[in-house]
Scaffold this motif. Structure first.
Motif, mmCIF file in Angstrom:
data_model
loop_
_atom_site.group_PDB
_atom_site.id
_atom_site.type_symbol
_atom_site.label_atom_id
_atom_site.label_comp_id
_atom_site.label_asym_id
_atom_site.label_seq_id
_atom_site.Cartn_x
_atom_site.Cartn_y
_atom_site.Cartn_z
ATOM 1 N N MET A 1 0.828 -1.166 0.000
ATOM 2 C CA MET A 1 0.000 0.000 0.000
ATOM 3 C C MET A 1 0.881 1.241 0.000
ATOM 4 S SD MET A 1 -3.312 -0.767 0.733
ATOM 5 C CE MET A 1 -3.459 -2.056 -0.420
ATOM 6 N N VAL A 2 0.562 2.189 -0.821
ATOM 7 C CA VAL A 2 1.343 3.409 -0.958
ATOM 8 C C VAL A 2 0.420 4.611 -0.831
ATOM 9 C CG1 VAL A 2 2.800 4.750 -2.499
ATOM 10 C CG2 VAL A 2 2.974 2.270 -2.500
ATOM 11 N N LEU A 3 0.815 5.567 -0.011
ATOM 12 C CA LEU A 3 0.068 6.814 0.109
ATOM 13 C C LEU A 3 1.003 7.977 -0.157
ATOM 14 C CD1 LEU A 3 -2.082 6.403 3.322
ATOM 15 C CD2 LEU A 3 -2.882 6.468 0.994
ATOM 16 N N VAL A 4 0.563 8.919 -0.931
ATOM 17 C CA VAL A 4 1.323 10.142 -1.176
ATOM 18 C C VAL A 4 0.675 11.239 -0.350
ATOM 19 C CG1 VAL A 4 2.045 11.820 -2.899
ATOM 20 C CG2 VAL A 4 1.891 9.401 -3.510
ATOM 21 N N LEU A 5 1.492 11.922 0.444
ATOM 22 C CA LEU A 5 0.987 12.981 1.304
ATOM 23 C C LEU A 5 1.251 14.343 0.678
ATOM 24 C CD1 LEU A 5 2.298 11.667 4.721
ATOM 25 C CD2 LEU A 5 0.004 11.444 3.799
ATOM 26 N N ARG A 6 0.328 15.255 0.878
ATOM 27 C CA ARG A 6 0.525 16.630 0.438
ATOM 28 C C ARG A 6 1.176 17.410 1.567
ATOM 29 N NH1 ARG A 6 -5.343 17.333 -2.139
ATOM 30 N NH2 ARG A 6 -4.944 16.205 -4.050
ATOM 31 N N GLN A 7 1.868 18.467 1.203
ATOM 32 C CA GLN A 7 2.548 19.289 2.193
ATOM 33 C C GLN A 7 1.536 19.954 3.110
ATOM 34 O OE1 GLN A 7 5.386 21.970 0.591
ATOM 35 N NE2 GLN A 7 6.018 22.722 2.571
ATOM 36 N N PRO B 1 2.685 12.902 12.766
ATOM 37 C CA PRO B 1 2.212 11.530 12.954
ATOM 38 C C PRO B 1 0.696 11.420 12.832
ATOM 39 C CG PRO B 1 3.929 12.008 14.531
ATOM 40 C CD PRO B 1 3.607 13.307 13.837
ATOM 41 N N LYS B 2 -0.040 12.435 13.280
ATOM 42 C CA LYS B 2 -1.500 12.400 13.162
ATOM 43 C C LYS B 2 -1.937 12.355 11.704
ATOM 44 C CE LYS B 2 -2.640 14.603 17.530
ATOM 45 N NZ LYS B 2 -3.239 15.734 18.209
ATOM 46 N N VAL B 3 -1.253 13.109 10.854
ATOM 47 C CA VAL B 3 -1.578 13.116 9.422
ATOM 48 C C VAL B 3 -1.283 11.742 8.814
ATOM 49 C CG1 VAL B 3 -0.881 14.068 7.171
ATOM 50 C CG2 VAL B 3 -1.273 15.595 9.117
ATOM 51 N N ILE B 4 -0.168 11.146 9.213
ATOM 52 C CA ILE B 4 0.208 9.827 8.688
ATOM 53 C C ILE B 4 -0.815 8.775 9.119
ATOM 54 C CG2 ILE B 4 1.954 7.999 8.788
ATOM 55 C CD1 ILE B 4 4.053 10.324 9.032
ATOM 56 N N VAL B 5 -1.179 8.771 10.401
ATOM 57 C CA VAL B 5 -2.165 7.805 10.904
ATOM 58 C C VAL B 5 -3.517 8.025 10.217
ATOM 59 C CG1 VAL B 5 -3.488 7.065 12.935
ATOM 60 C CG2 VAL B 5 -1.023 7.399 13.103
ATOM 61 N N LYS B 6 -3.921 9.267 10.085
ATOM 62 C CA LYS B 6 -5.197 9.564 9.418
ATOM 63 C C LYS B 6 -5.176 9.043 7.975
ATOM 64 C CE LYS B 6 -8.417 13.304 8.455
ATOM 65 N NZ LYS B 6 -8.683 14.735 8.539
ATOM 66 N N SER B 7 -4.055 9.207 7.294
ATOM 67 C CA SER B 7 -3.932 8.714 5.919
ATOM 68 C C SER B 7 -4.033 7.193 5.873
ATOM 69 C CB SER B 7 -2.603 9.157 5.311
ATOM 70 O OG SER B 7 -2.537 10.554 5.236
ATOM 71 N N GLY C 1 11.268 15.933 1.788
ATOM 72 C CA GLY C 1 9.969 15.605 2.355
ATOM 73 C C GLY C 1 10.043 14.689 3.557
ATOM 74 N N THR C 2 8.924 14.021 3.810
ATOM 75 C CA THR C 2 8.766 13.108 4.942
ATOM 76 C C THR C 2 8.318 11.751 4.402
ATOM 77 O OG1 THR C 2 8.066 14.948 6.343
ATOM 78 C CG2 THR C 2 7.552 12.724 7.135
ATOM 79 N N TYR C 3 8.997 10.698 4.841
ATOM 80 C CA TYR C 3 8.653 9.339 4.415
ATOM 81 C C TYR C 3 8.560 8.466 5.654
ATOM 82 C CZ TYR C 3 9.562 10.914 -0.287
ATOM 83 O OH TYR C 3 9.493 11.597 -1.470
ATOM 84 N N ALA C 4 7.535 7.619 5.696
ATOM 85 C CA ALA C 4 7.303 6.746 6.849
ATOM 86 C C ALA C 4 7.092 5.307 6.398
ATOM 87 C CB ALA C 4 6.092 7.223 7.640
#
Length: 158
Positions: free
Chosen positions: A1-7, A85-91, A120-123
């Motif tokens: 699974m891959v998610l791309v996050l916006r700034q 982390p909240k944005v990552i978990v929400k995604s 950027g940020t990668y998790a």
């Protein structure tokens, strides 16, 4: 699974702090659903951190080779900017595939790692069906090999 996050804007905290917060938030999602607390797995963390660093360096969202992914699976996300982390978990919780991996009742231990830099940020999250018979926090290795490990172990162990 891959998610791309916006700034997104927000306060930038250390990668270690974000890793710890992400671990806690993911377990909060598990316990909200009456699932077992996933213990911290230091062995998985090494792979997560290495993979997050790789994605940051190459600026690509890509899963690890199949042989490197543990029994519980792998979730990745990333993008330009600093992401909390909240944005990552929400995604991850907003994606049925990611959510099913992270909230699997078979997960006994897991690890997460965040890498941040000018790209950027990668998790990376990895879970395991195997029980870890240690503390739910990272433990000190026989020898502290680098400063990052010292910072991480102090943050988790106290």
């Amino acid at each position: 699974m891959v998610l791309v996050l916006r700034q997104t804007g927000g306060i930038r905290i250390s990668e270690v702090g974000k890793t710890s917060e992400l671990h806690k938030l993911l377990n909060r999602e598990r316990t909200k659903r009456a699932l077992t607390y996933a213990r911290w797995n230091q062995n998985l963390w090494h792979g997560c951190k290495s993979h997050s660093n790789y994605m940051l360096r190459t600026r690509r969202l890509v899963h690890a080779p199949v042989g490197n992914i543990p029994s519980g699976g792998e979730c990745i996300c990333g993008g330009k900017g600093s992401h909390s982390p909240k944005v990552i978990v929400k995604s991850w919780m907003g994606s049925p595939g990611h959510k099913s991996l992270i909230l699997s009742p078979n997960i006994r231990s897991h690890a997460v790692a965040i890498s941040e830099g000018k790209y950027g940020t990668y998790a990376t999250w990895r879970g395991s069906y195997q029980t870890v018979h240690t503390s739910s926090k990272p433990t000190k290795p026989p020898k502290l090999r680098n400063r990052l490990w010292t910072v991480i172990s102090r943050f988790f162990i106290g």
